[in-house]
Design a protein around this motif. Sequence first.
Motif, PDB file in Angstrom:
ATOM      1  N   ARG A  15       0.732  -1.233   0.032  1.00 43.83           N
ATOM      2  CA  ARG A  15       0.054   0.129  -0.109  1.00 43.83           C
ATOM      3  C   ARG A  15       0.905   1.296  -0.026  1.00 43.83           C
ATOM      4  O   ARG A  15       2.145   1.199   0.056  1.00 43.83           O
ATOM      5  N   TYR A  16       0.398   2.493   0.092  1.00 47.82           N
ATOM      6  CA  TYR A  16       1.031   3.465  -0.096  1.00 47.82           C
ATOM      7  C   TYR A  16       0.624   4.859   1.136  1.00 47.82           C
ATOM      8  O   TYR A  16      -0.635   4.745   1.306  1.00 47.82           O
ATOM      9  N   GLU A  17       1.568   5.341   1.421  1.00 42.38           N
ATOM     10  CA  GLU A  17       1.359   6.368   2.366  1.00 42.38           C
ATOM     11  C   GLU A  17       1.261   7.726   1.731  1.00 42.38           C
ATOM     12  O   GLU A  17       2.167   8.051   1.184  1.00 42.38           O
ATOM     13  N   ILE A  18       0.383   8.388   1.757  1.00 38.31           N
ATOM     14  CA  ILE A  18       0.119   9.870   1.227  1.00 38.31           C
ATOM     15  C   ILE A  18       0.132  10.725   1.895  1.00 38.31           C
ATOM     16  O   ILE A  18      -0.727  10.923   3.118  1.00 38.31           O
ATOM     17  N   ALA A  19       1.201  11.683   1.690  1.00 34.32           N
ATOM     18  CA  ALA A  19       0.987  12.974   2.499  1.00 34.32           C
ATOM     19  C   ALA A  19       0.755  14.127   1.755  1.00 34.32           C
ATOM     20  O   ALA A  19       1.228  14.117   0.505  1.00 34.32           O
ATOM     21  N   ALA A  20      -0.159  14.901   2.654  1.00 35.75           N
ATOM     22  CA  ALA A  20      -0.691  16.156   1.445  1.00 35.75           C
ATOM     23  C   ALA A  20      -0.862  17.435   2.488  1.00 35.75           C
ATOM     24  O   ALA A  20      -1.131  17.323   3.695  1.00 35.75           O
ATOM     25  N   ALA A  21      -0.730  18.472   1.755  1.00 37.69           N
ATOM     26  CA  ALA A  21      -1.058  19.557   2.162  1.00 37.69           C
ATOM     27  C   ALA A  21      -2.630  19.856   1.874  1.00 37.69           C
ATOM     28  O   ALA A  21      -3.197  19.763   1.075  1.00 37.69           O
ATOM     29  N   ILE A  22      -3.378  20.541   2.981  1.00 43.26           N
ATOM     30  CA  ILE A  22      -4.609  20.838   3.091  1.00 43.26           C
ATOM     31  C   ILE A  22      -4.847  22.321   2.341  1.00 43.26           C
ATOM     32  O   ILE A  22      -4.082  23.057   2.876  1.00 43.26           O
ATOM     33  N   LYS A  23      -5.478  22.321   1.401  1.00 40.48           N
ATOM     34  CA  LYS A  23      -5.542  23.706   0.641  1.00 40.48           C
ATOM     35  C   LYS A  23      -6.863  24.324   1.059  1.00 40.48           C
ATOM     36  O   LYS A  23      -6.800  25.405   1.266  1.00 40.48           O
TER      37      LYS A  23
END
Length: 99
Positions: A86-94
Amino acid sequence: MLEYDEKRNYIRMSVDCELTYKLADASESHSGICTSISGSGVSFIADQSFDPGSAMEVNITPKNTITPPMTAYIEVVRTTKQDNGRYEIAAAIKSIKGH
């Protein structure tokens, strides 16, 4: 005395709750697990990889009924493949969508 120097603008909280995610221009949603959230970012586990810069929408559903669900528009910052495929997704909240 213990000292802790937080380098982030917002403290990150570890969570373990369901979320749905989709690319901004897609109609089909997928399920994942939210692993952490802060005032400016979110990370979650997904079955697929996304390129940095991808615009997405996530719906986070907390396990307790005190905290309301949240819909946010995010931008992928990093994708890390996990040992389980699986993948860990890191993201910025816009932005956060009002309910």
